[in-house]
Design an enzyme around this catalytic site. Structure first.
Site, mmCIF file in Angstrom:
data_model
loop_
_atom_site.group_PDB
_atom_site.id
_atom_site.type_symbol
_atom_site.label_atom_id
_atom_site.label_comp_id
_atom_site.label_asym_id
_atom_site.label_seq_id
_atom_site.Cartn_x
_atom_site.Cartn_y
_atom_site.Cartn_z
ATOM 1 N N LYS A 35 0.827 -1.216 0.000
ATOM 2 C CA LYS A 35 0.000 0.000 0.000
ATOM 3 C C LYS A 35 0.862 1.268 0.000
ATOM 4 C CE LYS A 35 -3.932 -2.151 2.413
ATOM 5 N NZ LYS A 35 -4.808 -2.104 3.635
ATOM 6 N N HIS A 79 22.680 12.159 10.060
ATOM 7 C CA HIS A 79 23.535 10.981 9.906
ATOM 8 C C HIS A 79 24.391 10.843 11.161
ATOM 9 C CE1 HIS A 79 25.981 8.023 7.712
ATOM 10 N NE2 HIS A 79 27.027 8.609 8.267
HETATM 11 N N1 LIG Z 1 18.999 10.901 -2.064
HETATM 12 C C1 LIG Z 1 19.335 10.652 -0.770
HETATM 13 N N2 LIG Z 1 18.635 9.735 -0.061
HETATM 14 C C2 LIG Z 1 18.966 9.490 1.245
HETATM 15 C C3 LIG Z 1 20.048 10.159 1.849
HETATM 16 C C4 LIG Z 1 20.781 11.121 1.062
HETATM 17 O O1 LIG Z 1 21.733 11.782 1.552
HETATM 18 N N3 LIG Z 1 20.391 11.335 -0.225
HETATM 19 N N4 LIG Z 1 20.413 9.870 3.167
HETATM 20 C C5 LIG Z 1 19.924 8.572 3.643
HETATM 21 C C6 LIG Z 1 20.182 8.285 5.093
HETATM 22 N N5 LIG Z 1 21.463 7.555 5.193
HETATM 23 C C7 LIG Z 1 22.430 8.101 5.986
HETATM 24 O O2 LIG Z 1 22.242 9.100 6.688
HETATM 25 C C8 LIG Z 1 21.650 6.303 4.554
HETATM 26 C C9 LIG Z 1 20.625 5.356 4.609
HETATM 27 C C10 LIG Z 1 20.804 4.122 3.973
HETATM 28 C C11 LIG Z 1 21.997 3.832 3.294
HETATM 29 C C12 LIG Z 1 22.160 2.516 2.609
HETATM 30 O O3 LIG Z 1 23.258 2.127 2.251
HETATM 31 N N6 LIG Z 1 21.031 1.808 2.413
HETATM 32 C C13 LIG Z 1 21.067 0.451 1.801
HETATM 33 C C14 LIG Z 1 19.680 -0.188 1.880
HETATM 34 C C15 LIG Z 1 19.313 -0.432 3.369
HETATM 35 C C16 LIG Z 1 17.890 -0.984 3.495
HETATM 36 O O4 LIG Z 1 17.353 -1.482 2.473
HETATM 37 O O5 LIG Z 1 17.361 -0.912 4.633
HETATM 38 C C17 LIG Z 1 21.441 0.539 0.323
HETATM 39 O O6 LIG Z 1 21.102 1.539 -0.343
HETATM 40 O O7 LIG Z 1 22.021 -0.468 -0.132
HETATM 41 C C18 LIG Z 1 23.018 4.763 3.269
HETATM 42 C C19 LIG Z 1 22.853 6.002 3.907
HETATM 43 C C20 LIG Z 1 18.439 8.439 3.385
HETATM 44 N N7 LIG Z 1 18.228 8.607 1.958
HETATM 45 N N1 LIG Z 2 22.129 6.905 7.613
HETATM 46 C C1 LIG Z 2 20.917 6.901 8.384
HETATM 47 C C2 LIG Z 2 21.227 6.400 9.776
HETATM 48 O O1 LIG Z 2 22.217 5.705 9.984
HETATM 49 N N2 LIG Z 2 20.391 6.782 10.729
HETATM 50 C C3 LIG Z 2 20.666 6.451 12.104
HETATM 51 O O2 LIG Z 2 19.981 5.295 12.562
HETATM 52 C C4 LIG Z 2 20.052 5.346 14.012
HETATM 53 C C5 LIG Z 2 18.868 4.646 14.595
HETATM 54 O O3 LIG Z 2 17.832 5.584 14.806
HETATM 55 P P1 LIG Z 2 16.420 5.083 15.374
HETATM 56 O O4 LIG Z 2 16.706 4.496 16.740
HETATM 57 O O5 LIG Z 2 15.571 6.329 15.415
HETATM 58 O O6 LIG Z 2 15.923 4.038 14.398
HETATM 59 C C6 LIG Z 2 20.209 6.843 14.361
HETATM 60 O O7 LIG Z 2 21.487 7.032 14.954
HETATM 61 C C7 LIG Z 2 20.175 7.538 13.029
HETATM 62 O O8 LIG Z 2 21.072 8.620 12.932
#
Ligand SMILES: Nc1nc2c(c(=O)[nH]1)N[C@@H](CN(C=O)c1ccc(C(=O)N[C@@H](CCC(=O)O)C(=O)O)cc1)CN2
Ligand SMILES: NCC(=O)N[C@@H]1O[C@H](COP(=O)([O-])[O-])[C@@H](O)[C@H]1O
Length: 185
Positions: A35, A79
């Site tokens: 959804k 982050h």
């Molecule tokens: N366009 C953007 N999207 C997001 C950003 C950004 O700067 N630009 N920040 C992220 C948050 N983040 C770090 O702060 C972050 C979150 C996730 C990943 C990551 O490697 N994710 C995995 C998938 C994980 C999953 O499926 O749960 C991946 O892409 O392989 C890196 C950094 C939020 N979005």
């Molecule tokens: N890159 C994104 C990332 O790493 N986010 C981080 O996940 C942790 C868990 O937060 P939560 O306890 O609110 O889920 C937090 O430290 C947040 O900064």
């Protein structure tokens, strides 16, 4: 106008928000969230709700370029490291702190940055510093950093509400002091 609304990728966040009377839309659409909205549906919803700022917190998917382009200089993320260190694809949650501890860094801390098309390379707006302890575990470090995250994001949102976030001529975002208009951080 400030809307209490939430774009939830995780079920826990969505339920907590709903129980608090916060409007929830789930994004993205996926097998686990059939959804969930598509990017275009989310964009239309945000426009209908007259949303003008988006703040990410523990959002673990890449925000699509269409959304980034529709909200220039209006999407923030927090982050849990001092970017540009320990950021990018694969760096989220405890993975970030694991890399920091393994690096023997002396300091860590949260970064609030603007979101652009790629992970974690948008302009940094605010940071807080956390000292590493000799016997630090991932969990202890994560707890101390999270405590600072909850402070720095509140400071950024307060500055946003006060219209104190400004862009310097060289393209660097800065925050005007709440008490002294001639001071910036
Ligand atoms: N366009 C953007 N999207 C997001 C950003 C950004 O700067 N630009 N920040 C992220 C948050 N983040 C770090 O702060 C972050 C979150 C996730 C990943 C990551 O490697 N994710 C995995 C998938 C994980 C999953 O499926 O749960 C991946 O892409 O392989 C890196 C950094 C939020 N979005
Ligand atoms: N890159 C994104 C990332 O790493 N986010 C981080 O996940 C942790 C868990 O937060 P939560 O306890 O609110 O889920 C937090 O430290 C947040 O900064």
């Amino acid at each position: 106008m400030w809307w209490n609304w939430n774009i939830a990728a995780g079920r826990g966040g969505a339920e907590h928000a709903r129980c608090s009377g916060i409007l929830v839309v789930v994004f993205p659409n996926s097998k686990s969230e059939p959804k969930g909205l598509s990017t275009n549906e989310l964009l239309n919803t945000l426009r209908e709700l007259r949303v003008d700022s988006i703040l990410l917190a523990s959002y673990s998917k890449l925000i699509p370029v269409e959304l980034v382009q529709a909200y220039p200089r209006s999407i923030w993320n927090i982050h849990p490291s001092l970017l540009p260190a320990f950021g990018g694809k694969g760096y989220y949650g405890l993975k970030v702190h694991k890399a920091v501890v393994a690096s023997r860094a002396r300091y860590s801390g949260p970064t609030v940055h603007f979101v652009d098309e790629h992970y974690d390379i948008g302009r940094t707006l605010a940071q807080r510093v956390v000292s590493m302890l000799a016997n630090d575990t991932l969990e202890k470090l994560a707890t101390r950093v999270l405590h600072k995250e909850h402070q720095v994001y509140v400071d950024v949102v307060t500055a946003l509400c006060d219209d104190r976030i400004v862009w310097r001529e060289d393209g660097v975002p800065i925050i005007r002091s709440r008490t002294n208009p001639d001071e910036y951080t």
